[in-house]
Enzyme design. Structure first.
Site, PDB file in Angstrom:
ATOM      1  N   MET A  12      19.024  19.903  52.832  1.00  0.00           N
ATOM      2  CA  MET A  12      20.080  19.004  52.397  1.00  0.00           C
ATOM      3  C   MET A  12      21.014  19.715  51.437  1.00  0.00           C
ATOM      4  O   MET A  12      20.574  20.521  50.620  1.00  0.00           O
ATOM      5  CB  MET A  12      19.453  17.785  51.705  1.00  0.00           C
TER       6      MET A  12
ATOM      7  N   SER B  63      15.861  24.641  52.324  1.00  0.00           N
ATOM      8  CA  SER B  63      15.510  23.532  51.445  1.00  0.00           C
ATOM      9  C   SER B  63      14.603  22.576  52.210  1.00  0.00           C
ATOM     10  O   SER B  63      13.570  22.993  52.723  1.00  0.00           O
ATOM     11  CB  SER B  63      16.776  22.833  50.925  1.00  0.00           C
ATOM     12  N   THR B  64      14.982  21.315  52.339  1.00  0.00           N
ATOM     13  CA  THR B  64      14.132  20.309  52.976  1.00  0.00           C
ATOM     14  C   THR B  64      13.701  20.746  54.376  1.00  0.00           C
ATOM     15  O   THR B  64      14.535  21.085  55.208  1.00  0.00           O
ATOM     16  CB  THR B  64      14.889  18.969  53.090  1.00  0.00           C
TER      17      THR B  64
ATOM     18  N   ASP C 228      24.267  24.281  49.342  1.00  0.00           N
ATOM     19  CA  ASP C 228      23.867  25.581  48.797  1.00  0.00           C
ATOM     20  C   ASP C 228      23.708  26.577  49.939  1.00  0.00           C
ATOM     21  O   ASP C 228      23.088  26.285  50.953  1.00  0.00           O
ATOM     22  CB  ASP C 228      22.547  25.439  48.040  1.00  0.00           C
TER      23      ASP C 228
END
Length: 347
Positions: free
Chosen positions: A285, A164-165, A288
């Site tokens: 973040m 993600s991020t 998941d």
């Protein structure tokens, strides 16, 4: 209180973005109408985060990010037009050190962004927790050569990567390091909106030895091929046989507030694939991927997580590690070798 600088050449967009952030308790300490003024505002106010438009006069967002990172490193969130050109520019800004991005619904000047206020606030708050040193230390994929090994690989291995991020640069780095000789089937789930995942797949294809493309419903891949989950669609492994796997795209409810979700791909891969399987969770973040790592571990697969030091945001890897189902933890630069070690015939 979190302090932000808002940079956009549209007075309307600056006002709307500032109002959204202020209403959520983020103090907008300055606004700027172009990249040059944005760099000056960051130097003057030393904010916690910057929202940055891509296309602006005098100095565009990409150049402004580069200047900010060189003179006054600050987490930057890019606000990009939902176009192919906007996507490519956004990836260039991420290469220069931007932490994350959000697509502007409706284009450069959008009356629809107010409806996406929660996502804007969440992205901005997430960016404030980013480790800028780790962002700067990730080597460019253009400089990455595939790893040479002196051992063989197991037959028909599959790799599932979730991020993600801060993930795009790390995913590029990892895939670029994997030799075609490993004959992996690769599935990539990067939290990213529709319209950006196709351009991301093209970048991965350019930077790696693997044939990478955006997933479509029913796509089949074999060794030496990779799929990127399509934005706004979960990617399931719907079938596997004779070293080839088939994916299904669906739009069931978001998981962990995202679609595509890493868990969906990892859990269905663990259920469908009976050959060697490796699950990797990278910077980002949220939580998941934790359930997906548990599923792959339960199926006898290998599980790897990025370490805190090299993660822009140590959320996804941390939650996976907390499950007790991660076999090994490695830096971004070590991850390629760790994947190859997991499918080493000598293990």
């Amino acid at each position: 209180m979190t302090e932000a600088v808002v940079v956009d050449d549209s007075h309307f967009m600056r006002t709307v973005i500032s109002d959204i952030l202020e209403d959520a308790g983020v103090e907008v300490v300055a606004q700027a109408g172009d990249g040059e003024a944005g760099v000056e505002a960051v130097a003057d106010h030393d904010p916690d985060v910057v929202t940055m438009d891509v296309e602006m006069p005098r100095m565009n967002g990409i150049e402004a990010v580069e200047q900010i990172m060189a003179t006054n490193p600050t987490p930057v969130v890019m606000l990009s037009a939902h176009t192919g050109e906007g996507a490519e520019a956004t990836f260039e800004a991420l290469e220069k050190g931007a932490v994350d991005f959000l697509a502007k619904p409706g284009g450069e000047v959008s009356t629809e962004i107010s409806a996406h206020g929660d996502a804007l606030v969440e992205t901005v708050r997430s960016a404030t927790r980013a480790d800028l040193d780790s962002v700067a230390e990730v080597d460019d994929a253009d400089d990455t050569d595939a790893i040479e090994t002196d051992h063989g690989y197991v037959d028909d291995p599959t790799l599932v990567v979730g991020a993600s991020t801060g993930g795009p640069r790390v995913v590029e780095r990892v895939l670029a390091s994997l030799p075609l000789a490993a004959d992996l089937r690769v599935l990539v789930v990067q939290h990213m909106p529709e319209g950006f995942t196709g351009r991301f797949a093209e970048r991965l294809d350019r930077h790696s030895e693997y044939d990478v493309r955006e997933a479509e419903d029913g796509t089949r891949i074999g060794g030496g091929e990779a799929l990127v989950a399509k934005g706004d669609y979960h990617m399931e492994v719907a079938g596997y046989g004779n070293g080839r796997l088939r994916v299904k795209l669906q739009q069931d409810e978001q998981q962990h507030g995202v679609r595509p979700a890493i868990d969906v791909t990892m859990e269905t891969a663990a259920e469908a694939i009976d050959d060697s399987l490796v699950g990797v969770v990278l910077t980002g973040m949220g939580s998941d991927g934790a359930a997906g790592i548990e599923a792959i571990d339960a199926a006898g697969g290998a599980t790897l997580a990025q370490d805190e030091e090299s993660s822009s945001v140590f959320g996804i890897p941390a939650r996976a590690i907390e499950t007790g189902c991660v076999d090994r933890v490695h830096s971004a630069d070590e991850m390629g070798k760790a994947i190859l070690d997991a499918i080493n015939t000598e293990n």
